[in-house]
Design an enzyme around this catalytic site. Sequence first.
Site, PDB file in Angstrom:
ATOM      1  N   LYS A 195     -33.038 -58.070  18.104  1.00 47.27           N
ATOM      2  CA  LYS A 195     -32.176 -59.070  17.444  1.00 47.27           C
ATOM      3  C   LYS A 195     -31.637 -60.084  18.455  1.00 47.27           C
ATOM      4  CE  LYS A 195     -29.391 -55.860  15.851  1.00 47.27           C
ATOM      5  NZ  LYS A 195     -30.094 -54.675  16.403  1.00 47.27           N
ATOM      6  N   ARG A 206     -23.469 -55.333   8.977  1.00 49.46           N
ATOM      7  CA  ARG A 206     -24.176 -54.091   9.324  1.00 49.46           C
ATOM      8  C   ARG A 206     -24.177 -53.091   8.194  1.00 49.46           C
ATOM      9  NH1 ARG A 206     -24.217 -54.587  15.135  1.00 49.46           N
ATOM     10  NH2 ARG A 206     -25.283 -52.743  15.834  1.00 49.46           N
ATOM     11  N   ARG A 237     -33.660 -51.660  29.083  1.00 50.77           N
ATOM     12  CA  ARG A 237     -32.925 -52.930  28.956  1.00 50.77           C
ATOM     13  C   ARG A 237     -31.917 -53.105  30.093  1.00 50.77           C
ATOM     14  NH1 ARG A 237     -30.022 -54.313  23.485  1.00 50.77           N
ATOM     15  NH2 ARG A 237     -29.123 -52.239  23.793  1.00 50.77           N
ATOM     16  N   ARG A 289     -26.283 -51.164  29.701  1.00 50.75           N
ATOM     17  CA  ARG A 289     -25.177 -50.963  28.752  1.00 50.75           C
ATOM     18  C   ARG A 289     -24.815 -49.486  28.651  1.00 50.75           C
ATOM     19  NH1 ARG A 289     -26.627 -54.433  23.395  1.00 50.75           N
ATOM     20  NH2 ARG A 289     -25.862 -52.505  22.441  1.00 50.75           N
ATOM     21  N   ARG A 323     -26.558 -44.080  17.494  1.00 57.81           N
ATOM     22  CA  ARG A 323     -26.676 -45.451  16.971  1.00 57.81           C
ATOM     23  C   ARG A 323     -27.785 -45.533  15.917  1.00 57.81           C
ATOM     24  NH1 ARG A 323     -27.531 -48.546  22.295  1.00 57.81           N
ATOM     25  NH2 ARG A 323     -27.936 -50.335  20.984  1.00 57.81           N
TER      26      ARG A 323
END
Length: 216
Positions: free
Chosen positions: A13, A88, A127, A160, A171
């Site tokens: 996203k 969400r 990431r 993160r 998540r």
Amino acid sequence: MRLVLVGAPGAGKGTMANLISKKFGIPHLSTGDILRNAVSKGAPLGKEAKGYMNRGELVPDPLMVEIVRGEITDSRGASGFVLDGFPRNLRQAEAFEKILIDEGISLDAVIHLRVSREVAVKRLAGRRICSDCGAIYHLTNNPPRKLGVCDKCGGRLYQREDDQEATVKNRFKVYEREARGLIDFYRQKGVLKSFRADEEAKVVFQEIERFLKSLS
Ligand code: AP5
């Protein structure tokens, strides 16, 4: 152009929203970035949100709705927005409808990025984010020229906290629980457009770009 991006953690996203923002000249609004910024500054919002984020839970809806209302109001006068990370769930989508009605605007499309869990997990593990400008990298898919340093601004790259394995699991669980109603809501409204997001970023973006050009 007014767009929303939805999809599982690691669907891409943030990556696609950045590319859309640059290509079409519309602001990128990311609720995840707003929250992470508040956490890093030690702001009251960050103090409230940090625990939820580190557990992989959603920050309470009323707080998120007010943040987004402010962002949408501030973007008046811009040529639209690409909103990433909100809504969400169905409650946020319904509250968002009211915000749009109050502003006298509507969405052009809700872009749904579909990705397999296996691919998404690998993306999240690799990431890295720039601590200064928020640019998104991946250790193998999109590595920086110099390890640990942002190509764009020279900032430090970090991982993160919510990309730790246990949090990632939660998540996904939260996404699966919350997103079904959201996707059905936009499908029924006739604005949902799904894309296979397992492909490399360039290929996914080409498909999205073609679709967005067909809207105008
Ligand atoms: P948020 O930051 O929105 O996290 P998320 O939804 O879990 O999504 P991610 O940012 O992890 O993934 P992404 O889809 O943006 O993927 P990316 O482009 O980075 O939210 C974080 C937390 O904040 C939430 O858990 C919650 O606590 C809170 N929150 C935020 N909004 C909220 C709301 N509305 N309500 C309540 N709470 C809220 O890509 C991932 C990696 O893959 C990158 O390394 C990238 O380089 C790579 N990559 C991307 N696309 C490709 C591709 N096509 N091919 C190869 N690599 C790719």
